[in-house]
Design a protein around this motif. Structure first.
Motif: not given
Length: 462
Positions: A212-224
């Motif tokens: 199975p391929a590694a999952n490299l999906r990620s998210v970043a937020l403009g404000a916490a």
């Protein structure tokens, strides 16, 4: 921390640039003694393939056997009967497969003027791979035989070897050439070569499934953080180009009512504005498909909903952010010295790789895989021992409190195609610190020219 690649050969390091999401370390291996003859040549590709659907089993192929020159005998032409079997006909990419080459009949004859004693015959051979994976596997048998009279046909032999599966799909296995080595007071090699006009007959097949391929999906937020109803800018990466991506609020393992949709660009990037109105939202995730999964979803990015009303006198609202880190590895030491092997006897040269420490501080759903590959061992005069002669037995330990379990790779050959040293699976939340080790052993053939032999072992974390 930026990943890097380092190569070490004979104790001297060479810088080799920077590689994103991948960390490589190379370690020099050294051993005293090596091998001679055709078995030390780099593997050659096997061209051609049998028509699909042919069942595995014994096969016949025309063969010419050349007796040792000192025997004064003419070449022996005839038919060899062989059967190839594999221990696992349905492996996964990265698995080590054991191959058995059973030679039931050969045109080769006793090369000696007189009886050939018992237990002096040692066979070596090649199994040819074609299809999804090409190359050859070196197989070796034990020194065991019944006495053979003068001019008698040499007996049936069995040889085994291993190889690492590197490609998904069907791979065919066919018998290649073999050498019948007779020891004792005198040493002779009878070399038998297939004389088929076309491709060698296929005797076995295996079908490999991909990892199975590694999952490299990620998210970043403009404000916490933000007040109820505030729109937070969400930036994602690692998604399938053109995929419809759902951006959603999370409260622990459950989704909240906050939701937005976006389409990944040609590079897998996502940008969305998510209105956060649900006061229970504590994080934001993004995923492809109808629901979040460890395979198609990003890890959570922390977010705090701050009440718009001013706090009551004497009270204060506290907020904190847990920031994701990186996937990295370190290794103690550089060169690995294997044990010495006596000239003439051959055998296993044991050793142990330098301990590797993997730290996964990403906090997302993707696991990791640590693989290794080794070059051929090079010795005096350019004599080589194939990298496939090096095998290892991996071990992996997760530090207490690590969310992910660590699985060591299968024991078996490393070789130039590589093998898995250790890995962790995808999960809703992964991470931790892991210690990886491996005992290694180089199988050195008998009568290897004395001297030092070196190879390069490269470890890759992804």
């Amino acid at each position: 921390m930026a990943p890097c690649r380092r190569e070490v050969t004979r104790g001297r390091a060479v810088a080799a640039g920077v590689r994103n999401r991948r960390w490589q370390a190379a370690v020099g291996l050294a051993v005293l003694a090596a091998a001679t003859g055709g078995a030390l040549s780099p593997p050659a590709s096997a061209d051609g393939a049998e028509p699909p659907g042919r069942p595995p089993g014994p096969v016949d192929f025309r063969t010419q056997c050349l007796p040792p020159q000192e025997a004064g005998l003419p070449p022996a032409d005839g038919t060899s009967t062989a059967r190839i079997t594999v221990a696992d006909p349905a492996p996964r990419v990265g698995d080590t497969v054991t191959v058995t080459y059973r030679l039931a009949a050969t045109p080769a004859v006793n090369p000696r003027a007189g009886e050939l004693p018992a237990d002096v015959l040692t066979p070596t051979g090649r199994v040819l791979l074609a299809g999804a994976q090409s190359g050859e596997v070196t197989v070796v048998g034990t020194r065991r035989n019944e006495p053979v009279g003068e001019g008698g046909q040499l007996p049936a032999v069995t040889m085994t070897g291993t190889f690492t599966v590197t490609a998904p799909g069907e791979t065919t296995l066919a018998p290649g050439g073999y050498t019948l080595h007779t020891g004792g007071p005198t040493v002779e090699d009878t070399v038998c070569t297939p004389a088929e006009a076309g491709a060698p007959p296929v005797s076995a097949r295996l079908t490999a499934t991909p990892l199975p391929a590694a999952n490299l999906r990620s998210v970043a937020l403009g404000a916490a953080q933000g007040t109820p109803g505030a729109r937070v800018e969400v930036t994602g990466a690692g998604f399938a180009p053109g995929a419809v991506v759902t951006v959603a609020g999370r409260a622990g393992a459950a989704e909240t009512a906050d939701r937005a949709a976006a389409t990944a660009d040609a590079h897998g990037g996502v940008r969305a504005q998510l209105p956060v109105t649900d006061r229970s939202t504590t994080a934001v995730v993004a995923y492809e498909g109808a629901a979040w999964s460890a395979r198609l979803g990003s890890g959570p990015a922390a977010y705090t909903v701050v009440e718009a009303a001013p706090p009551q006198p004497g009270t204060q609202q506290l907020s904190a952010v847990v920031e994701p880190g990186a996937l990295a590895m370190t290794q103690t030491g550089e060169d690995v010295s294997l044990g010495a092997v006596p000239y003439g006897d051959g055998g296993a040269a044991p050793g142990r790789i330098a301990t590797v420490t993997v730290k996964d501080a990403r906090g997302g759903p993707a696991g990791w895989s640590l693989t290794g590959r080794v070059t051929d061992f090079t010795g005096p005069g350019g004599v080589r021992i194939p990298g496939a002669s090096l095998s290892w037995t991996p071990a992996c330990t997760a530090a207490p409190g690590s969310p992910s379990p660590c699985t060591p790779g299968s024991a078996g050959a490393v070789g130039p195609d590589g093998a898995v040293l250790a890995s962790t699976p995808d999960a809703p939340l992964t991470g931790g610190t892991f210690t990886v080790d491996a005992n290694v052993s180089l199988q050195v053939p008998p009568y290897t020219p004395p001297g030092g032999y070196t190879a390069l072992l490269t470890l890759t974390l992804s």
